[in-house]
Design a protein around this motif. Structure first.
Motif, PDB file in Angstrom:
ATOM      1  N   GLY A 121      48.199  42.821  54.554  1.00  0.00           N
ATOM      2  CA  GLY A 121      47.103  43.034  55.500  1.00  0.00           C
ATOM      3  C   GLY A 121      45.815  42.324  55.105  1.00  0.00           C
ATOM      4  N   ILE A 122      44.876  42.308  56.040  1.00  0.00           N
ATOM      5  CA  ILE A 122      43.587  41.629  55.807  1.00  0.00           C
ATOM      6  C   ILE A 122      42.761  42.413  54.786  1.00  0.00           C
ATOM      7  N   ILE A 123      42.178  41.684  53.853  1.00  0.00           N
ATOM      8  CA  ILE A 123      41.313  42.309  52.844  1.00  0.00           C
ATOM      9  C   ILE A 123      39.878  41.905  53.151  1.00  0.00           C
ATOM     10  N   SER A 124      39.030  42.893  53.434  1.00  0.00           N
ATOM     11  CA  SER A 124      37.623  42.619  53.757  1.00  0.00           C
ATOM     12  C   SER A 124      36.763  42.970  52.557  1.00  0.00           C
ATOM     13  N   VAL A 125      35.877  42.058  52.214  1.00  0.00           N
ATOM     14  CA  VAL A 125      35.014  42.307  51.042  1.00  0.00           C
ATOM     15  C   VAL A 125      33.974  43.374  51.379  1.00  0.00           C
TER      16      VAL A 125
ATOM     17  N   ALA B 136      26.611  37.644  43.475  1.00  0.00           N
ATOM     18  CA  ALA B 136      26.252  36.619  42.483  1.00  0.00           C
ATOM     19  C   ALA B 136      26.525  35.287  43.156  1.00  0.00           C
ATOM     20  N   GLY B 137      25.454  34.616  43.596  1.00  0.00           N
ATOM     21  CA  GLY B 137      25.633  33.388  44.372  1.00  0.00           C
ATOM     22  C   GLY B 137      26.314  33.729  45.679  1.00  0.00           C
ATOM     23  N   ASP B 138      27.443  33.057  45.958  1.00  0.00           N
ATOM     24  CA  ASP B 138      28.175  33.317  47.196  1.00  0.00           C
ATOM     25  C   ASP B 138      29.172  34.463  47.033  1.00  0.00           C
ATOM     26  N   THR B 139      29.389  34.877  45.804  1.00  0.00           N
ATOM     27  CA  THR B 139      30.413  35.896  45.557  1.00  0.00           C
ATOM     28  C   THR B 139      29.869  37.299  45.782  1.00  0.00           C
ATOM     29  N   LYS B 140      30.628  38.065  46.550  1.00  0.00           N
ATOM     30  CA  LYS B 140      30.212  39.449  46.840  1.00  0.00           C
ATOM     31  C   LYS B 140      31.187  40.407  46.162  1.00  0.00           C
TER      32      LYS B 140
ATOM     33  N   ASN C  60      34.221  35.815  48.405  1.00  0.00           N
ATOM     34  CA  ASN C  60      33.108  35.363  49.235  1.00  0.00           C
ATOM     35  C   ASN C  60      33.427  35.423  50.732  1.00  0.00           C
ATOM     36  N   ARG C  61      34.680  35.742  51.072  1.00  0.00           N
ATOM     37  CA  ARG C  61      35.019  35.925  52.494  1.00  0.00           C
ATOM     38  C   ARG C  61      36.300  36.768  52.592  1.00  0.00           C
TER      39      ARG C  61
END
Lengths: 145, 196
Positions: free
Chosen positions: B33-37, B155-159, B190-191
């Motif tokens: 399944g889709i993993i949402s941050v 951290a930067g683009d990483t969530k 990051n997404r």
């Protein structure tokens, strides 16, 4: 002259590549120390049907233990070791069966994901949904990365 | 020239087919399944529900109740995250297992805001017709309440987001906490992505 320059460039590339490989294999790798040298008293025999050879090589179930919990239902603990050179992500699901071998439908039988660093190990566990559960089945699937 | 054009068109068609993913059924809660941050996914709710049920089973707290099976009221479970979902997805899964396996009975006719107002009225009417004046309502053993919280960092683009599901069972005879459990889930990226 041109031949010697190409050779030295080749040696330099080889050194850089080896250093990168060493650095990559050491990054995030875990060293484990344990005082236990024999299986636990509650350790039981388990058999595995291997469909994914890479998973069998890099991710292995080292010991399976089963105990009855304070509340009554059985608990199973499985030590999973990562013998590979990279972080491994995998999903697992326990299904519990009664004494007759019938699967017990349960909201606890869901896929859960976890990861193990290179050289490290993790304990995956499950508690049976009812006291009637006598045995279990474990499925493990690894991520491609 | 014509052969080259056909080959190029074929290659483009193959690439387009590979790029688009057709809708398909996947097992609910599957790692595919889709993993949402930045959101609580359905897999997360199933994992939390499973963790809570396992903990309830291994501690055996429901077996300490006066009633057999234990009588339980489902209180408020607050969703204190930025992710919108119905907390009933968590509690109904737990109820299903506890009630259907005979470990607990959920009281739906208790208090001023009962889950089943009509059933409460029927109980009251029965009591009235029998000439009894005391409240005829059930006598629950435990109350289940909880909260879902989040801690987000970048951290930067990483969530990174950690969602914590916490539930508490209060013994209604003593007013004391009888059981509590937290289940954490941390997601990093990051997404959003499709699982494996």
């Amino acid at each position: 002259m041109k031949h010697a320059r190409t050779a030295s460039l080749f040696v330099l590339s080889a050194i850089v590549a080896s250093a990168s490989l060493l650095a990559a294999s050491g990054c995030g790798t875990v060293n484990t120390t344990s005082t236990r040298t024999a299986p636990a008293d509650s350790a039981i025999d388990a058999k595995t049907r291997v469909n994914d050879l890479f998973q069998e090589i890099f991710l292995s179930a080292k010991e399976v233990r089963m105990n009855r919990t304070k509340g009554g239902p059985m608990e199973v603990q499985v030590d999973v070791e990562n013998n590979g050179f990279s972080y491994r992500t995998f999903a697992y699901r326990f299904d519990w069966v009664d004494a007759s071998g019938n699967v017990l439908q349960s909201q606890t039988s869901v896929w859960k994901s976890t990861n193990v660093p290179s050289g490290g190990s993790t304990v995956i566990r499950s508690v049976a949904p009812t006291d009637a559960a006598a045995d279990f089945r474990l499925q493990i699937r690894r991520a491609d990365t | 020239m014509r052969t080259t054009t056909i080959a190029a068109s074929l290659s483009l068609a193959v690439l387009a087919l590979a790029a688009c993913e057709r809708a398909r059924y996947v097992e609910t809660g599957s790692p595919e399944g889709i993993i949402s941050v930045n959101d609580v996914d359905f897999q997360d709710i199933l994992k939390a529900s499973s963790g809570m049920l396992e903990s309830l089973g291994e501690t055996g707290v429901l077996k300490t109740a006066k009633h057999k099976p234990a009588q339980l009221i489902i209180g408020d479970v607050v969703n204190d995250t930025s992710s919108r979902f119905d907390v009933g997805e968590l509690t109904y899964r737990m109820r299903e297992q506890l009630v259907n396996s005979g470990q607990a009975a959920v009281v739906t006719t208790f208090g001023n805001t009962p889950e089943d107002k009509q059933a409460q009225e029927v109980l009251r009417r029965e009591k009235f017709l029998k000439g009894e004046t005391a409240e005829p309502l059930p006598d629950p053993d435990f109350s289940l309440t909880g909260k879902i919280t989040q801690v987000k960092r970048t951290a930067g683009d990483t969530k990174q987001a950690t969602y914590t599901f916490r539930l508490t069972l209060t013994n209604l005879r003593t007013g004391m906490e009888a059981w509590t459990k937290t289940v954490d889930m941390t997601k990093l990226g990051n997404r959003n992505a499709v699982g494996f």
